[in-house]
Design an enzyme around this catalytic site. Structure first.
Site, PDB file in Angstrom:
ATOM      1  N   LYS A 170       7.128  -7.100   9.923  1.00  0.00           N
ATOM      2  CA  LYS A 170       6.559  -7.884   8.829  1.00  0.00           C
ATOM      3  C   LYS A 170       7.447  -9.089   8.494  1.00  0.00           C
ATOM      4  CE  LYS A 170       3.984  -4.181   6.444  1.00  0.00           C
ATOM      5  NZ  LYS A 170       2.651  -4.804   6.444  1.00  0.00           N
ATOM      6  N   THR A 207       2.768   4.456   8.824  1.00  0.00           N
ATOM      7  CA  THR A 207       3.583   4.357   7.615  1.00  0.00           C
ATOM      8  C   THR A 207       3.735   5.733   6.978  1.00  0.00           C
ATOM      9  OG1 THR A 207       1.708   3.988   6.134  1.00  0.00           O
ATOM     10  CG2 THR A 207       2.712   2.025   7.148  1.00  0.00           C
ATOM     11  N   THR A 253      -3.041   1.820   6.467  1.00  0.00           N
ATOM     12  CA  THR A 253      -2.739   2.407   5.157  1.00  0.00           C
ATOM     13  C   THR A 253      -3.764   2.003   4.107  1.00  0.00           C
ATOM     14  OG1 THR A 253      -0.399   2.255   5.756  1.00  0.00           O
ATOM     15  CG2 THR A 253      -0.903   2.807   3.479  1.00  0.00           C
ATOM     16  N   ARG A 300       0.817  -1.205   0.000  1.00  0.00           N
ATOM     17  CA  ARG A 300       0.000   0.000   0.000  1.00  0.00           C
ATOM     18  C   ARG A 300       0.858   1.265   0.000  1.00  0.00           C
ATOM     19  NH1 ARG A 300      -0.270  -4.735   1.357  1.00  0.00           N
ATOM     20  NH2 ARG A 300       0.307  -4.226   3.504  1.00  0.00           N
ATOM     21  N   CYS A 315      -0.242   2.010  12.561  1.00  0.00           N
ATOM     22  CA  CYS A 315       0.072   0.930  11.628  1.00  0.00           C
ATOM     23  C   CYS A 315      -0.059  -0.335  12.439  1.00  0.00           C
ATOM     24  CB  CYS A 315       1.486   1.073  11.058  1.00  0.00           C
ATOM     25  SG  CYS A 315       2.024  -0.377  10.118  1.00  0.00           S
ATOM     26  N   CYS A 368      -5.647  -2.835   8.705  1.00  0.00           N
ATOM     27  CA  CYS A 368      -4.476  -2.203   8.081  1.00  0.00           C
ATOM     28  C   CYS A 368      -4.824  -0.733   7.909  1.00  0.00           C
ATOM     29  CB  CYS A 368      -4.149  -2.835   6.731  1.00  0.00           C
ATOM     30  SG  CYS A 368      -2.878  -1.938   5.795  1.00  0.00           S
TER      31      CYS A 368
END
Length: 237
Positions: free
Chosen positions: A164, A125, A85, A49, A194, A83
């Site tokens: 991640k 982010t 973003t 994203r 985030c 999520c």
């Protein structure tokens, strides 16, 4: 409890599992049957994203829409996206939805109001910061936002990608100093904007919950409220 919750996840996989855990732990269930039924679409292959919003990546909207439609077809009566973003596309997805949706951004803003905070920090982010999804909504309620500087933002992004990759402790070491600096600057609490950040800063959330606005935990809270409200409405009718 037969209202089915749809989760459009995989962004990332660890955050999706953490979100489900937060729903389960917040649900006032006494047995299996009282827990919320969930159908989950965890597709880590949805294009990045942040990369797209920053101008160098594939548009994730077609994949988001495909997963969203699959959840609808699976019988989900409310769909959420753990999520932040990805909420850049939330208006498009919710506009064509045939079921209820809950925004993670709106949920956090509402919780910030309920706690009567006037100044908060924001960890997110680079794309979420750039689109100002949080800042614009918070400013509407006269809530000031402390943002990262360039070096801090680089550390936050590096920390997010470490989480991640499964390197949670390394991610924490990168993000914790930024969190602490925001509190030192006068933030009453810091938004974990985030969904990898609550994974990395879980200890801070546990030890100092009033200083943390965990977007995963807050979204889970509103999902539980939706489910139980829906159930009570059905019982009363």
């Amino acid at each position: 409890m037969n209202k089915k919750l749809g989760i459009l996840g995989g962004m990332g996989p660890l955050a999706t599992v953490e979100f489900m855990m937060k729903i389960i732990t917040q649900t006032p269930a006494h047995n299996d049957q009282e827990h919320i039924p969930m159908v989950v679409s965890s597709v880590p292959q949805i294009p990045d994203r942040t990369a797209f919003i920053m101008g160098h990546g594939t548009d994730p909207y077609p994949e988001l829409k495909h997963s969203f439609d699959q959840l609808e077809q699976s019988g989900a009566e409310c769909i959420v996206i753990p999520c932040n973003t990805a909420h850049y596309w939330y208006p498009q997805l919710s506009a064509t939805s045939h079921v209820h949706t809950i925004s993670i951004i709106d949920s956090v803003v509402q919780e910030t109001q309920l706690r009567k905070y006037k100044t908060v920090g924001l960890l997110a982010t680079t794309a979420t910061m750039k689109t100002k999804m949080y800042q614009q909504k918070l400013n509407q309620y006269n809530i000031d936002v402390i943002e990262t500087d360039d070096l801090q933002q680089q550390a936050v992004m590096a920390g997010i990608y470490e989480v991640k990759a499964g390197n949670v402790e390394k991610g924490k070491s990168m993000m914790l100093p930024v969190f602490e600096d925001m509190l030192a600057q006068g933030a009453e609490a810091v938004i974990f904007g985030c969904t990898e950040i609550p994974v990395a800063l879980a200890e801070q959330n546990m030890n100092s919950p009033k200083q943390c606005l965990d977007s995963l935990e807050i979204l889970a809270k509103y999902c539980v409220e939706w489910s139980y409200e829906a159930e009570h409405t059905a019982l009363a009718s």
